[in-house]
Design an enzyme around this catalytic site. Structure first.
Site, PDB file in Angstrom:
ATOM      1  N   THR A 314       0.849  -1.186   0.000  1.00  0.00           N
ATOM      2  CA  THR A 314       0.000   0.000   0.000  1.00  0.00           C
ATOM      3  C   THR A 314       0.885   1.236   0.000  1.00  0.00           C
ATOM      4  O   THR A 314       1.920   1.267   0.673  1.00  0.00           O
ATOM      5  CB  THR A 314      -0.945   0.012   1.225  1.00  0.00           C
ATOM      6  OG1 THR A 314      -1.742   1.196   1.197  1.00  0.00           O
ATOM      7  CG2 THR A 314      -0.178  -0.029   2.538  1.00  0.00           C
ATOM      8  N   HIS A 366       2.559 -11.699  14.118  1.00  0.00           N
ATOM      9  CA  HIS A 366       3.633 -12.262  14.951  1.00  0.00           C
ATOM     10  C   HIS A 366       3.373 -13.726  15.308  1.00  0.00           C
ATOM     11  O   HIS A 366       4.255 -14.395  15.845  1.00  0.00           O
ATOM     12  CB  HIS A 366       3.765 -11.426  16.230  1.00  0.00           C
ATOM     13  CG  HIS A 366       5.137 -11.460  16.826  1.00  0.00           C
ATOM     14  ND1 HIS A 366       6.126 -12.307  16.382  1.00  0.00           N
ATOM     15  CD2 HIS A 366       5.694 -10.750  17.849  1.00  0.00           C
ATOM     16  CE1 HIS A 366       7.219 -12.116  17.093  1.00  0.00           C
ATOM     17  NE2 HIS A 366       6.986 -11.186  17.989  1.00  0.00           N
TER      18      HIS A 366
END
Length: 403
Positions: A314, A366
């Protein structure tokens, strides 16, 4: 013969669409394959073509949510095509408005229920911090109902002059779905963001030298997106965990790179996908980015072009963003945020020099990507952008740019 036109399925996972705009009016004569409506799904805006020629009768209003397979209009195929471009419209005689006799005002009666809230309304008003006495109830004897509480708006302070109007606009199905997915990503992933900065001087020098020849030969500009896309492909090969997704208790890794490119369309954020970016050259990436961006801007993007993707890029820099923490596009596990380019003084070999610099951000899940891999991935992108001739062009610029 009357044909019932039903909503076709735009994709496997889509069960309903929303009528965004009718392109014809009730009673119009339509030709076969003529676009009669624009419909919003949770992934894209699509045109609905007429299946046959005839006079159309609309069975749904703009803004209605319609299930896939439901009838949205009828087409009378026995109707003859009217002469001229437009079908003649029946004259509608306007009746003189009847004088309304004002109803006698009911005597205002107050009881113990006036201004008191129902249990459901009390809870809603408490959450909004609004006193029940400040609302005019529409229930029996002036009781504040749940509906009154839902519509109640907290006070914006004492007006001091000037315009204080408000307006309400229904969110499109696409924007509502994007909102749901963003909240889902925040709530269901262990999302972290790591940052770095990139010296864009080598890219500027390459573009200044070759952009005219590149555009003349290929018909597309040599932009930043091709460099970053190919840098991402290289980094994904080095760190395959970033090119993976979680499926319940399993991690699914991909040996291909389908890169989603976030673009701002008229209906909201869209993320068309560049398929198998690992097989594309600079020309291939730039051509595909241009094609998808134009289709998204013109509202012609298809569900298939928006489906899938293993990693997202993006670019908030086109709007002036200096730094951001992009949100993962689920079920993907990583997204790269590009930002605006600003000349800043940096230390180079012990000397202070001014260079065009860009901050880059990697948001990652994560749960399957460790800090070492995320930082290494972003450093790999930095290395490729700062040394593109060696790492992205194999030391042969003209061959890489197909000049």
């Amino acid at each position: 013969m009357i044909l019932e036109m039903k909503v076709p399925s735009p994709g496997e996972s889509i069960t309903e669409v929303e009528i965004a705009t009718w392109l014809v009016e009730d009673g119009d004569y339509v030709e076969k394959d003529q676009a009669i409506a624009e419909v919003d799904s949770d992934k894209a805006t699509l045109e609905l073509p007429a299946e046959v020629s005839g006079t159309i009768t609309l069975k749904a209003e703009e803004g209605d949510a319609v299930a896939v397979g439901a009838v949205v209009c009828l087409i009378d195929t026995s109707a003859e095509k009217p002469e001229g471009s437009d079908a003649p419209k029946a004259e509608v005689k306007e009746e003189a408005p009847k004088a309304e006799t004002p109803a006698p005002a009911a005597a205002e009666t107050k009881t113990y229920a006036t201004g008191s809230a129902s249990p459901a309304a009390k809870k809603i008003l408490a959450e909004k911090g609004i006193e029940a006495a400040s609302i005019s109830g529409t229930g029996k004897d002036g009781r504040v109902t749940k509906e009154d509480a839902v519509k109640a708006v907290p006070s914006m302070g004492t007006p001091s002059g000037g315009n204080r109007g408000t307006s309400r606009t229904k969110m499109s199905m696409l924007r509502r779905k994007v909102a749901e997915r963003l909240v889902e990503a925040k709530n269901t992933t262990a999302m972290l963001t790591t940052f770095n900065e990139v010296n864009m001087t080598p890219i500027f020098e390459l573009r200044n030298e070759y952009k005219e020849a590149f555009k003349t030969k290929h018909g597309v500009g040599l932009g930043f997106m091709s460099f970053f896309t190919l840098a991402v492909v290289r980094a994904l090969k080095m760190y395959p965990a970033v090119n993976s997704m979680i499926d319940e208790k399993e991690m699914v890794s991909y040996d291909f790179c389908d890169i989603s490119i976030a673009v701002s369309g008229p209906k909201g954020l869209m993320v068309p996908v560049i398929r198998n970016a690992e097989n594309l050259s600079f020309r291939g990436v730039e051509s595909e980015v241009k094609r998808l961006a134009l289709r998204a801007r013109d509202g012609q993007i298809t569900v298939d072009e928006m489906t899938g993707g293993t990693f997202t890029i993006t670019n908030g820099g086109v709007f002036g963003s200096m730094l951001s923490t992009p949100i993962i596009n689920p079920p993907q596990s990583g997204i790269l945020g590009m930002h605006n380019i600003i000349e800043r003084p940096i230390a180079v070999n012990g000397n202070v020099e001014i260079h065009p610099m860009m901050y880059v951000a990697l948001s990652y899940d994560h749960r399957i990507i460790d800090g070492k891999e995320s930082v290494g991935f972003l450093v790999a992108i930095k290395e490729a952008i700062e040394n593109p001739v060696e790492l992205l062009m194999n030391n042969d610029i003209k061959k890489a740019l197909e000049l």
